[in-house]
Scaffold this active site. Structure first.
Site, PDB file in Angstrom:
ATOM      1  CB  THR A  43      10.924   3.041   7.724  1.00 58.02           C
ATOM      2  OG1 THR A  43      10.566   4.132   6.436  1.00 58.02           O
ATOM      3  CG2 THR A  43      12.312   2.637   7.651  1.00 58.02           C
ATOM      4  CE  LYS A  51       0.657  -0.516   4.022  1.00 60.12           C
ATOM      5  NZ  LYS A  51       1.645  -0.983   4.995  1.00 60.12           N
ATOM      6  CB  ALA A  84       3.034  -8.558   1.714  1.00 58.88           C
ATOM      7  CG  LEU A 108      -0.396 -11.112  -2.527  1.00 61.53           C
ATOM      8  CD1 LEU A 108      -1.940 -10.923  -2.214  1.00 61.53           C
ATOM      9  CD2 LEU A 108      -0.020 -12.476  -3.334  1.00 61.53           C
ATOM     10  CD  GLU A 132       1.865  -1.229   8.697  1.00 57.91           C
ATOM     11  OE1 GLU A 132       2.849  -0.645   9.199  1.00 57.91           O
ATOM     12  OE2 GLU A 132       1.625  -1.713   7.616  1.00 57.91           O
ATOM     13  CE  LYS A 187      -2.113  -2.863   3.313  1.00 54.89           C
ATOM     14  NZ  LYS A 187      -1.999  -4.237   3.917  1.00 54.89           N
TER      15      LYS A 187
END
Length: 814
Positions: A555, A579, A611, A613, A667, A682
């Site tokens: 979520t 995140k 994602a 990676l 998103e 990120k």
């Protein structure tokens, strides 16, 4: 000579009695047989209940006796015919007339002494044994009923009478001389003292009767017939994968039975162990099963651990104080105080400093023990040399048993490691010099998990069971569930992981199945499920207390991220697609990392950045190997890369963004992507993983959106983008005129980070980044001029789900 004992379940009904007699009939072909029987299943408890009711002036005892009488007569009617049936029914009626008079006397006196209770309980075995003897005769066996009160001589310690072995052997020999070649049917559990007063042998008394007779007769074998196929590697009610132990030594069987194995009781083994008589545990309802053969010296096997057992309802009594150090006699006084109150000590452990001594006792004895010990050491406690006794309740012992453990180093380490990885705290440890038993004291609430974890570690090396609790079955979550369903067999066969999705929760509903949900039917089940809050879901995960549990957060919910500390503190691994936690205040991020280490629970969040990676994994590998990250340059938004790779001025910018959202690259709120906030999160996470102490406010965000686009809701956002199409076209035209491409770039260097739209020239590593791909360039002390590059698809439900899947596998393989 063979002695066969049949427990309460083996004689619980007429059908079961027939099966038991058939087993005896087969054994008769191999020699003389003694058949020892328990009361019909549940009878002893019913008699005790009736006695206590009568002593409490509760007339319900009469109805309880009526029910017992009806049950025994019904069994006689089903087993016997004609005159024999009537005779036996009459005999049962006479016994119940006696029993009622006896209970009437208890009712009148309002008292149930230990002696009276022994007499009351004896009726259970007396009734069943006479009924079985009559049925055996009716089946053609040359059977004779043998009154155990005339065979087993005891002292007058009612409730747990001690046996006079010499007198018992004399009486058994005399009965044998009078009844050569006959099948004896003997009531278990009971005996009599020197005055002929009925006594009972305590817990496991019928097994003990059988062992006493086997020893007195020097039998070839003692067989215990019950409702399981032998001693098990663990309690099958707790461990689904528990299996029978084929052969085991007396010492191992003694250890297992002492520590809670229900098939045998410790006193049972001693008479036959002294004589070296084999003891065979068999299943009345599956007589062809091998069962468990208990021997003096069984063949050596490769098994290091033979079984895992447990005792519940335990209290630890901890006596400590500086006044104990170097002073002899404290242990003796402690044990003497407990012995005076007839309190059995289950476990003992003492610190090498002699500052404390700890003993385990039955929880029911706690209050008595505390008073006795505090009185014994009253002088030392008053002087402050010893602390008052501190009981710790609601504990249990879990024990590993096996003679081969002494020859294999690392068993204790494997035990403690397996428990530690699952958050099972050990309160005390005991191990004898023989190394046949390693006992650990843990919370009673953790017993099921602990035994399953240890059984998996020592008996199920072929696979490890992993239990997933998944929050958020939306776009990414549903793809993850599809992948799990498709790969379950592969994970089992190739990686030895039995991955079960135990619970799935949405924002409103939750479905749970401890044996694993059907991953093809969950959408319909979830839709029909009752409402459940996030807090309740968190508590459900903790309360289920399953081994190798992993919470998977798919979520973007801040409230879900706030649950992580509670789960990590319980050694529950967390896999986060969300995140929020790692981009929140640095103190919170650092606490989560610290909790993960402290409680040995994985905290993995690879999909927070790229994602599927392996960006965070690569960064962690660099720093763990001692490299230092000096700079990072990255395109971290598959959404923005998709948008700027597809926007060429021929279609409105808003239409391209709408396409990205429709295809699942954004998103839920695309403004998070286009404002640069998501990219800022990120690069913040990467900087923190590189060792930087940094807050979100430290990130410089250069947004390319006109301020009006960020006002209102999502639809207003699209409306404003359409209204500002000229702005977006100008950005594109300017870059194209310079022969460059637009990329939204995140940068980190020497403690500073920024994100923003850049024009990238041909030849740059970011220039040819196509579609929804992401890329990260790591410049480190080892990669100075030529960066380490991680590149690939960085958006989409399928690849994001695969990244979550990979984190689950990493957490499961710890």
């Amino acid at each position: 000579m063979q002695v066969l004992k049949f427990g309460g379940t083996s004689v619980a009904s007429a059908e079961n009695i027939r099966k038991s007699i058939a087993i005896v009939a087969t054994a008769v072909g191999q020699g003389e047989v003694v058949m020892v029987v328990s009361a019909l299943g549940g009878t002893t408890d019913a008699l005790i209940g009736a006695g206590r009711a009568a002593a409490s002036a509760d007339p319900s005892y009469s109805e309880a006796l009526n029910q017992l009488q009806h049950r025994h007569i019904a069994a006689a009617q089903a087993l016997l015919d004609g005159g024999v049936q009537k005779s036996e029914a009459d005999a049962i009626t006479v016994q119940f007339v006696e029993l009622r008079r006896f209970c009437d006397g208890i009712f009148a006196l309002g008292e149930l002494s230990a002696r009276t209770l022994d007499k009351l309980m004896s009726y259970g075995e007396l009734l069943s044994s006479r009924l079985v003897a009559a049925a055996a005769k009716a089946q053609g066996l040359d059977a004779v009923w043998a009154d155990a009160r005339q065979l087993v001589r005891t002292n007058s310690r009612f409730g747990t009478a001690e046996v006079n072995t010499a007198a018992t052997e004399q009486q058994v020999a005399a009965f044998r001389a009078k009844n050569p070649g006959k099948v004896w049917v003997v009531p278990g559990f009971i005996g009599s003292d020197g005055h002929g007063v009925t006594t009972t042998l305590g817990r496991g008394g019928s097994d003990y009767t059988a062992a006493l007779l086997a020893a007195a007769l020097n039998a070839d074998v003692l067989e215990i017939w019950t409702d399981v196929s032998g001693m098990m590697t663990a309690d099958p009610r707790l461990v689904r994968g528990a299996r029978p132990i084929d052969r085991i030594s007396y010492q191992e069987a003694m250890e297992l039975s002492h520590f809670g194995a229900k098939v045998l009781y410790p006193p049972t083994i001693q008479p036959v162990m002294r004589r070296g008589i084999p003891l065979w545990i068999k299943n009345t309802f599956a007589p062809a099963d091998y069962g468990t053969l208990v021997e003096v010296k069984p063949p050596r096997t490769a098994a290091v651990v033979q079984g895992i057992s447990s005792i519940g309802n335990l209290t630890l009594l901890n006596l400590e104080g500086s006044g104990m150090v170097g002073i002899p006699g404290f242990s003796m006084r402690l044990f003497a105080a407990l012995a005076r109150e007839r309190i059995n000590v289950v476990l003992i452990t003492q610190s090498s400093s002699e500052h404390s001594i700890c003993v385990g006792v039955n929880e029911a004895d706690t209050a008595t023990a505390q008073v006795a010990v505090d009185e014994e050491f009253a002088v030392e406690i008053a002087a402050g040399r010893i602390e008052p006794l501190r009981p710790e309740r609601e504990l249990a012992i879990v024990a590993l048993v096996g003679e081969n453990m002494k020859d294999h180093p690392g068993i204790s380490g494997k035990l403690f490691g397996a428990l530690g990885q699952n958050g099972v705290n050990i309160r005390a440890i005991a191990q004898g010099a023989s190394e046949k038993n390693i006992s650990t004291v843990i919370r009673a609430a953790d017993v099921r998990k602990a035994i399953n974890v240890l059984h998996e570690a020592f008996f199920e090396a072929t696979y490890k069971q992993v239990n997933l609790f998944i929050l958020g079955p939306g776009n990414v979550g549903s793809k993850l569930l599809e992948q799990l369903a498709h790969q379950q067999q592969h994970l089992l066969e190739k990686l030895g992981l039995q991955v079960r999705v135990v619970a799935i929760a949405s924002s409103r509903h939750c479905i749970v199945n401890e044996q694993g949900l059907d991953l093809t039917a969950w959408p319909a089940e979830l839709a029909d499920a009752p409402p459940q809050s996030l807090e309740a879901f968190t508590q459900l995960i903790i309360s289920r207390n399953l081994r190798n549990s992993i919470f998977v957060d798919v979520t973007a919910n801040p409230a879900a991220a706030r649950c992580y500390p509670h789960l990590l503190e319980k050694s529950i691994a967390v896999v986060a697609c969300n995140k929020v936690a790692c981009s929140s205040d640095y103190a919170h991020y650092a606490r989560l990392k610290s909790l993960s280490t402290e409680f040995n629970a994985s905290f993995l969040f690879e999909t927070n950045v790229g994602a599927g990676l392996p960006i965070i994994g690569t960064l962690n590998d660099l720093t763990r190997s001692g490299d230092v990250v000096r700079r990072m340059q990255a395109v971290l938004s598959g959404t923005l890369n998709f948008v700027f790779n597809n926007y060429d001025g021929t279609r409105p910018f808003a239409e391209v963004v709408r396409q990205a959202q429709t295809e699942g690259y954004t998103e839920p709120d695309p403004r998070l992507d286009l404002s640069g906030s998501d990219v800022a999160r990120k690069i913040l996470i990467l900087a923190r993983e590189a060792g930087e102490v940094m807050e979100m406010s430290d990130i410089e965000i250069d947004t390319f959106l006109p301020p009006a686009c960020l006002d209102g809701d999502v639809e207003a956002f699209y409306t404003q983008m359409a209204a500002h199409e000229a702005h977006f076209r100008a950005l594109y035209d300017e870059a194209t005129a310079a022969g460059k491409r637009l990329k939204f770039v995140a940068r980190y260097a020497d403690g500073h980070a920024a994100v923003g739209l850049q024009q990238v020239a041909p030849g740059h590593d970011l220039y040819d980044l196509r579609g929804k791909d992401n890329v990260v360039l790591f410049y480190t002390d080892r990669y100075v001029e030529q960066p380490l590059v991680v590149k690939g698809a960085g958006a989409g439900a399928e690849v994001t789900a695969s990244g979550v899947f990979a984190d689950i596998v990493r957490a499961a393989r710890v």
